[in-house]
Design a protein around this motif. Structure first.
Motif, PDB file in Angstrom:
ATOM      1  N   LEU A   9       2.365   0.899  -3.343  1.00  0.00           N
ATOM      2  CA  LEU A   9       1.268   0.676  -4.287  1.00  0.00           C
ATOM      3  C   LEU A   9       0.216   1.772  -4.248  1.00  0.00           C
ATOM      4  CD1 LEU A   9       0.882  -3.199  -4.113  1.00  0.00           C
ATOM      5  CD2 LEU A   9       1.882  -1.830  -5.942  1.00  0.00           C
ATOM      6  N   SER A  10       0.040   2.429  -3.114  1.00  0.00           N
ATOM      7  CA  SER A  10      -0.932   3.529  -3.087  1.00  0.00           C
ATOM      8  C   SER A  10      -0.456   4.671  -3.986  1.00  0.00           C
ATOM      9  CB  SER A  10      -1.211   4.003  -1.666  1.00  0.00           C
ATOM     10  OG  SER A  10      -0.035   4.488  -1.059  1.00  0.00           O
ATOM     11  N   LEU A  11       0.842   4.964  -3.947  1.00  0.00           N
ATOM     12  CA  LEU A  11       1.404   5.999  -4.819  1.00  0.00           C
ATOM     13  C   LEU A  11       1.289   5.580  -6.285  1.00  0.00           C
ATOM     14  CD1 LEU A  11       3.114   8.663  -5.133  1.00  0.00           C
ATOM     15  CD2 LEU A  11       5.115   7.157  -5.116  1.00  0.00           C
ATOM     16  N   ILE A  12       1.709   4.357  -6.577  1.00  0.00           N
ATOM     17  CA  ILE A  12       1.714   3.888  -7.970  1.00  0.00           C
ATOM     18  C   ILE A  12       0.294   3.760  -8.516  1.00  0.00           C
ATOM     19  CG2 ILE A  12       2.378   1.972  -9.474  1.00  0.00           C
ATOM     20  CD1 ILE A  12       4.797   1.567  -7.531  1.00  0.00           C
ATOM     21  N   ASN A  13      -0.641   3.284  -7.703  1.00  0.00           N
ATOM     22  CA  ASN A  13      -2.030   3.220  -8.160  1.00  0.00           C
ATOM     23  C   ASN A  13      -2.597   4.621  -8.384  1.00  0.00           C
ATOM     24  OD1 ASN A  13      -2.575   0.408  -8.438  1.00  0.00           O
ATOM     25  ND2 ASN A  13      -2.609   0.224  -6.218  1.00  0.00           N
ATOM     26  N   GLY A  14      -2.137   5.581  -7.602  1.00  0.00           N
ATOM     27  CA  GLY A  14      -2.526   6.974  -7.841  1.00  0.00           C
ATOM     28  C   GLY A  14      -2.016   7.460  -9.183  1.00  0.00           C
ATOM     29  N   LEU A  16      -1.502   5.522 -11.691  1.00  0.00           N
ATOM     30  CA  LEU A  16      -2.285   4.794 -12.690  1.00  0.00           C
ATOM     31  C   LEU A  16      -3.636   5.462 -12.932  1.00  0.00           C
ATOM     32  CD1 LEU A  16      -2.179   2.323 -14.514  1.00  0.00           C
ATOM     33  CD2 LEU A  16      -3.122   0.971 -12.631  1.00  0.00           C
ATOM     34  N   GLU A  17      -4.215   6.050 -11.880  1.00  0.00           N
ATOM     35  CA  GLU A  17      -5.493   6.752 -12.034  1.00  0.00           C
ATOM     36  C   GLU A  17      -5.334   8.025 -12.854  1.00  0.00           C
ATOM     37  OE1 GLU A  17      -7.285   7.441  -8.212  1.00  0.00           O
ATOM     38  OE2 GLU A  17      -7.182   5.307  -7.688  1.00  0.00           O
ATOM     39  N   ALA A  18      -4.175   8.658 -12.746  1.00  0.00           N
ATOM     40  CA  ALA A  18      -3.970   9.958 -13.391  1.00  0.00           C
ATOM     41  C   ALA A  18      -3.229   9.870 -14.723  1.00  0.00           C
ATOM     42  CB  ALA A  18      -3.198  10.880 -12.446  1.00  0.00           C
ATOM     43  N   LEU A  19      -2.465   8.804 -14.916  1.00  0.00           N
ATOM     44  CA  LEU A  19      -1.586   8.717 -16.079  1.00  0.00           C
ATOM     45  C   LEU A  19      -1.819   7.429 -16.857  1.00  0.00           C
ATOM     46  CD1 LEU A  19       1.691   9.678 -14.179  1.00  0.00           C
ATOM     47  CD2 LEU A  19       0.314  11.210 -15.605  1.00  0.00           C
ATOM     48  N   ASP A  20      -1.482   7.486 -18.108  1.00  0.00           N
ATOM     49  CA  ASP A  20      -1.530   6.301 -18.952  1.00  0.00           C
ATOM     50  C   ASP A  20      -0.420   5.336 -18.534  1.00  0.00           C
ATOM     51  OD1 ASP A  20      -2.650   5.202 -21.610  1.00  0.00           O
ATOM     52  OD2 ASP A  20      -0.462   5.104 -21.883  1.00  0.00           O
ATOM     53  N   ILE A  21      -0.653   4.045 -18.704  1.00  0.00           N
ATOM     54  CA  ILE A  21       0.331   3.034 -18.326  1.00  0.00           C
ATOM     55  C   ILE A  21       1.664   3.258 -19.060  1.00  0.00           C
ATOM     56  CG2 ILE A  21      -0.319   1.271 -20.032  1.00  0.00           C
ATOM     57  CD1 ILE A  21       0.304   0.385 -16.419  1.00  0.00           C
ATOM     58  N   ALA A  22       1.595   3.758 -20.289  1.00  0.00           N
ATOM     59  CA  ALA A  22       2.825   4.028 -21.052  1.00  0.00           C
ATOM     60  C   ALA A  22       3.658   5.116 -20.379  1.00  0.00           C
ATOM     61  CB  ALA A  22       2.484   4.421 -22.486  1.00  0.00           C
ATOM     62  N   SER A  67       9.925   8.864  -5.384  1.00  0.00           N
ATOM     63  CA  SER A  67       9.036   9.321  -6.457  1.00  0.00           C
ATOM     64  C   SER A  67       8.568   8.181  -7.341  1.00  0.00           C
ATOM     65  CB  SER A  67       9.744  10.359  -7.331  1.00  0.00           C
ATOM     66  OG  SER A  67      10.026  11.507  -6.582  1.00  0.00           O
ATOM     67  N   ALA A  68       9.421   7.169  -7.504  1.00  0.00           N
ATOM     68  CA  ALA A  68       9.073   6.013  -8.329  1.00  0.00           C
ATOM     69  C   ALA A  68       8.263   4.976  -7.550  1.00  0.00           C
ATOM     70  CB  ALA A  68      10.337   5.366  -8.888  1.00  0.00           C
ATOM     71  N   GLY A  69       8.138   5.183  -6.254  1.00  0.00           N
ATOM     72  CA  GLY A  69       7.365   4.248  -5.449  1.00  0.00           C
ATOM     73  C   GLY A  69       8.134   3.002  -5.023  1.00  0.00           C
ATOM     74  N   GLN A 109       8.300  -3.852 -12.868  1.00  0.00           N
ATOM     75  CA  GLN A 109       8.059  -4.261 -14.254  1.00  0.00           C
ATOM     76  C   GLN A 109       7.016  -5.364 -14.329  1.00  0.00           C
ATOM     77  OE1 GLN A 109      12.229  -4.881 -15.361  1.00  0.00           O
ATOM     78  NE2 GLN A 109      12.172  -3.022 -16.585  1.00  0.00           N
ATOM     79  N   GLN A 110       7.052  -6.300 -13.373  1.00  0.00           N
ATOM     80  CA  GLN A 110       6.034  -7.356 -13.327  1.00  0.00           C
ATOM     81  C   GLN A 110       4.666  -6.748 -13.044  1.00  0.00           C
ATOM     82  OE1 GLN A 110       6.309 -10.741 -14.027  1.00  0.00           O
ATOM     83  NE2 GLN A 110       4.093 -10.507 -13.989  1.00  0.00           N
ATOM     84  N   TRP A 111       4.613  -5.810 -12.104  1.00  0.00           N
ATOM     85  CA  TRP A 111       3.356  -5.141 -11.786  1.00  0.00           C
ATOM     86  C   TRP A 111       2.802  -4.440 -13.034  1.00  0.00           C
ATOM     87  CZ3 TRP A 111       1.649  -0.100 -11.968  1.00  0.00           C
ATOM     88  CH2 TRP A 111       0.466   0.184 -11.308  1.00  0.00           C
ATOM     89  N   LEU A 112       3.674  -3.764 -13.772  1.00  0.00           N
ATOM     90  CA  LEU A 112       3.230  -3.081 -14.991  1.00  0.00           C
ATOM     91  C   LEU A 112       2.684  -4.069 -16.015  1.00  0.00           C
ATOM     92  CD1 LEU A 112       6.008  -0.402 -15.595  1.00  0.00           C
ATOM     93  CD2 LEU A 112       3.583   0.044 -15.235  1.00  0.00           C
ATOM     94  N   SER A 113       3.340  -5.205 -16.160  1.00  0.00           N
ATOM     95  CA  SER A 113       2.880  -6.186 -17.150  1.00  0.00           C
ATOM     96  C   SER A 113       1.547  -6.819 -16.747  1.00  0.00           C
ATOM     97  CB  SER A 113       3.944  -7.260 -17.400  1.00  0.00           C
ATOM     98  OG  SER A 113       4.084  -8.087 -16.282  1.00  0.00           O
ATOM     99  N   ASP A 114       1.221  -6.769 -15.455  1.00  0.00           N
ATOM    100  CA  ASP A 114      -0.046  -7.315 -14.967  1.00  0.00           C
ATOM    101  C   ASP A 114      -1.200  -6.337 -15.110  1.00  0.00           C
ATOM    102  OD1 ASP A 114       1.303  -9.627 -14.259  1.00  0.00           O
ATOM    103  OD2 ASP A 114       1.441  -9.114 -12.136  1.00  0.00           O
ATOM    104  N   GLN A 115      -0.912  -5.102 -15.469  1.00  0.00           N
ATOM    105  CA  GLN A 115      -1.963  -4.076 -15.559  1.00  0.00           C
ATOM    106  C   GLN A 115      -2.717  -4.158 -16.866  1.00  0.00           C
ATOM    107  OE1 GLN A 115      -2.727  -2.411 -12.698  1.00  0.00           O
ATOM    108  NE2 GLN A 115      -1.107  -3.769 -12.026  1.00  0.00           N
TER     109      GLN A 115
END
Length: 115
Positions: A9-14, A16-22, A67-69, A109-115
């Protein structure tokens, strides 16, 4: 399955800070396509009993998973990539890996839908 067990989640949240959810969704979609190809190639290596191909394809998906976390998938590949176990044991590793991979994708995918 809890996201913290499956995902870095630290990688993925990083991301999210730099990139659009799409963009993150596109990254996951690409990983899904690539991992399917890598898992098929690992299966082919098992059928052919080709140690070099086994290691090569495990190595590729290991890097993609990192790379995908997808931390649990990555950790499983760290353990099995250089395995010299018998081919039936490797086939069992592939079944576990395939299941872990799908679980991690579902959690992501669930994490993405919760964002």
């Amino acid at each position: 399955m809890i996201a913290t067990e499956q995902l870095d989640l630290s990688l993925i949240n990083g991301y999210l800070e730099a990139l659009d959810i799409a963009v993150i969704q596109q990254m996951l979609d690409l990983y899904i396509q690539q991992s399917s190809l890598y898992l098929a190639a690992i299966d082919t290596a098992i059928v052919a009993e080709d140690q070099k191909a086994w290691q090569e394809h495990c190595h590729k998906i290991k890097g993609s998973a990192a790379s995908a976390g997808l931390s649990q998938v990555h950790q499983k590949l760290v353990v099995i990539e250089k395995s010299t176990e018998d081919w039936p044991v490797k086939a069992a590793h592939l079944r576990v890996l395939t299941e872990l991979n799908q679980q991690a994708i579902d959690v992501f995918q669930q994490w993405l839908s919760d964002q």
